[in-house]
Design a protein around this motif. Structure first.
Motif, PDB file in Angstrom:
ATOM      1  N   GLU A 190       3.092   0.983 -10.334  1.00 35.45           N
ATOM      2  CA  GLU A 190       3.822   0.519  -9.153  1.00 35.45           C
ATOM      3  C   GLU A 190       5.322   0.703  -9.369  1.00 35.45           C
ATOM      4  O   GLU A 190       5.796   0.747 -10.487  1.00 35.45           O
ATOM      5  CB  GLU A 190       3.496  -0.951  -8.861  1.00 35.45           C
ATOM      6  N   GLN A 191       6.056   0.840  -8.281  1.00 35.15           N
ATOM      7  CA  GLN A 191       7.500   1.096  -8.258  1.00 35.15           C
ATOM      8  C   GLN A 191       7.845   2.540  -8.598  1.00 35.15           C
ATOM      9  O   GLN A 191       8.919   3.018  -8.244  1.00 35.15           O
ATOM     10  CB  GLN A 191       8.280   0.142  -9.180  1.00 35.15           C
ATOM     11  N   PRO A 194       5.780   4.912  -3.853  1.00 41.89           N
ATOM     12  CA  PRO A 194       5.613   3.950  -2.761  1.00 41.89           C
ATOM     13  C   PRO A 194       4.139   3.684  -2.470  1.00 41.89           C
ATOM     14  O   PRO A 194       3.259   4.444  -2.876  1.00 41.89           O
ATOM     15  CB  PRO A 194       6.304   4.627  -1.580  1.00 41.89           C
ATOM     16  N   GLU A 195       3.897   2.616  -1.722  1.00 45.75           N
ATOM     17  CA  GLU A 195       2.536   2.179  -1.451  1.00 45.75           C
ATOM     18  C   GLU A 195       1.711   3.254  -0.755  1.00 45.75           C
ATOM     19  O   GLU A 195       0.518   3.413  -1.039  1.00 45.75           O
ATOM     20  CB  GLU A 195       2.553   0.905  -0.594  1.00 45.75           C
ATOM     21  N   GLU A 196       2.322   4.020   0.154  1.00 38.58           N
ATOM     22  CA  GLU A 196       1.544   5.042   0.859  1.00 38.58           C
ATOM     23  C   GLU A 196       1.024   6.119  -0.082  1.00 38.58           C
ATOM     24  O   GLU A 196      -0.076   6.672   0.110  1.00 38.58           O
ATOM     25  CB  GLU A 196       2.359   5.678   1.990  1.00 38.58           C
ATOM     26  N   LYS A 197       1.776   6.420  -1.136  1.00 37.97           N
ATOM     27  CA  LYS A 197       1.301   7.391  -2.112  1.00 37.97           C
ATOM     28  C   LYS A 197       0.230   6.786  -3.017  1.00 37.97           C
ATOM     29  O   LYS A 197      -0.690   7.488  -3.455  1.00 37.97           O
ATOM     30  CB  LYS A 197       2.469   7.934  -2.929  1.00 37.97           C
ATOM     31  N   ILE A 198       0.362   5.513  -3.295  1.00 37.82           N
ATOM     32  CA  ILE A 198      -0.691   4.830  -4.052  1.00 37.82           C
ATOM     33  C   ILE A 198      -1.999   4.885  -3.279  1.00 37.82           C
ATOM     34  O   ILE A 198      -3.075   5.083  -3.858  1.00 37.82           O
ATOM     35  CB  ILE A 198      -0.284   3.374  -4.357  1.00 37.82           C
ATOM     36  N   GLU A 199      -1.936   4.749  -1.970  1.00 35.89           N
ATOM     37  CA  GLU A 199      -3.145   4.820  -1.152  1.00 35.89           C
ATOM     38  C   GLU A 199      -3.755   6.215  -1.197  1.00 35.89           C
ATOM     39  O   GLU A 199      -4.982   6.364  -1.168  1.00 35.89           O
ATOM     40  CB  GLU A 199      -2.837   4.405   0.284  1.00 35.89           C
ATOM     41  N   CYS A 201      -3.597   8.153  -3.781  1.00 36.54           N
ATOM     42  CA  CYS A 201      -4.247   8.157  -5.097  1.00 36.54           C
ATOM     43  C   CYS A 201      -5.569   7.397  -5.066  1.00 36.54           C
ATOM     44  O   CYS A 201      -6.542   7.787  -5.720  1.00 36.54           O
ATOM     45  CB  CYS A 201      -3.313   7.560  -6.147  1.00 36.54           C
ATOM     46  N   ARG A 202      -5.596   6.328  -4.290  1.00 39.65           N
ATOM     47  CA  ARG A 202      -6.828   5.551  -4.174  1.00 39.65           C
ATOM     48  C   ARG A 202      -7.936   6.398  -3.537  1.00 39.65           C
ATOM     49  O   ARG A 202      -9.093   6.363  -3.966  1.00 39.65           O
ATOM     50  CB  ARG A 202      -6.573   4.282  -3.352  1.00 39.65           C
ATOM     51  N   VAL A 214      -3.751  -0.140 -10.482  1.00 35.52           N
ATOM     52  CA  VAL A 214      -2.307  -0.067 -10.286  1.00 35.52           C
ATOM     53  C   VAL A 214      -1.637  -0.916 -11.359  1.00 35.52           C
ATOM     54  O   VAL A 214      -1.791  -2.134 -11.392  1.00 35.52           O
ATOM     55  CB  VAL A 214      -1.895  -0.552  -8.887  1.00 35.52           C
TER      56      VAL A 214
END
Length: 219
Positions: A190-191, A194-199, A201-202, A214
């Motif tokens: 994290e950091q 951004p959250e949209e890129k983490i999604e 990856c999910r 995460v």
């Protein structure tokens, strides 16, 4: 520091030599065997974290041989620990044969010992062959650093010596590892994104059939 435990809150870890770790019941024991890594990640603790001499993971005196690592382990009752984690500052699978030797020797005494390997997932590029069958019966969990939602960002972040093909290689490694390892996990920090890129990856992990974890960013 070769064998260590982690203290403090997640995301604010301190590294403590096993000799100073006290009661090991329920703890993870981390094994630091190499400084070598095919990547030079921009967010790696090598670049971002200043460490005091007494808890520095850099192996100044070179890589320990298997006898040294096993001798250190022999001083402790591993039946009480949660798991053994091959981790550290380097890529543990740079020393694949030695990691396998140590696991085999430990499991002779502790057949139920849980073992995890934290990896960048590029071992098949390092050895130019599929090494995942060698993890069977040895490793319970493989945790792979995914780090990015696409191959361009992965290369920019990791600066892998294998170049642009690294991203597809680590995803293939995850799929192959599932045949031999009960738990295959991919991680992002994290950091760092951004959250949209983490999604994104999910979704990648869902497609690969692995779990996304995460991880908190460490200062």
């Amino acid at each position: 520091m070769i064998l260590y435990t982690v203290t403090g809150n997640v995301g604010n870890e301190n590294y403590l030599d096993i000799a100073k770790s006290g009661d090991l019941t329920g703890k993870n024991i981390y094994v630091n065997m190499t400084n070598k890594c095919p990547c030079n990640c921009v967010f790696c603790l090598r670049q971002t974290k200043n460490m005091m001499e007494e808890n520095n993971l850099w192996l100044k005196e070179g890589e320990p041989d298997t006898d040294t690592v096993l001798e250190l382990f022999s001083k402790y009752d591993l039946s009480v620990v949660n798991e053994i984690v091959f981790c550290g500052f380097g890529e543990p699978l740079e020393r694949l044969n030695d990691v396998c030797t140590i696991i085999d020797e430990l499991k002779k005494t502790y057949p139920s010992l849980k073992v995890r390997v934290n990896t960048i997932g590029l071992a098949n590029l390092i050895y130019e062959r599929d090494i995942t069958p060698e993890l069977k019966g040895r490793v319970d969990t493989v945790s792979i650093s995914l780090n990015a939602p696409n191959e361009e960002e992965f290369l920019a972040l990791t600066r892998s010596r294998f170049g642009i093909k690294s991203y597809e290689a680590l995803k293939e490694f995850a799929v192959l590892a599932k045949r031999y390892v009960p738990n295959v996990v991919m991680t992002v920090v994290e950091q760092v994104m951004p959250e949209e890129k983490i999604e994104i990856c999910r979704k990648i992990c869902d497609e690969l059939g692995v779990i996304l974890r995460v991880r908190p960013f460490e200062n």
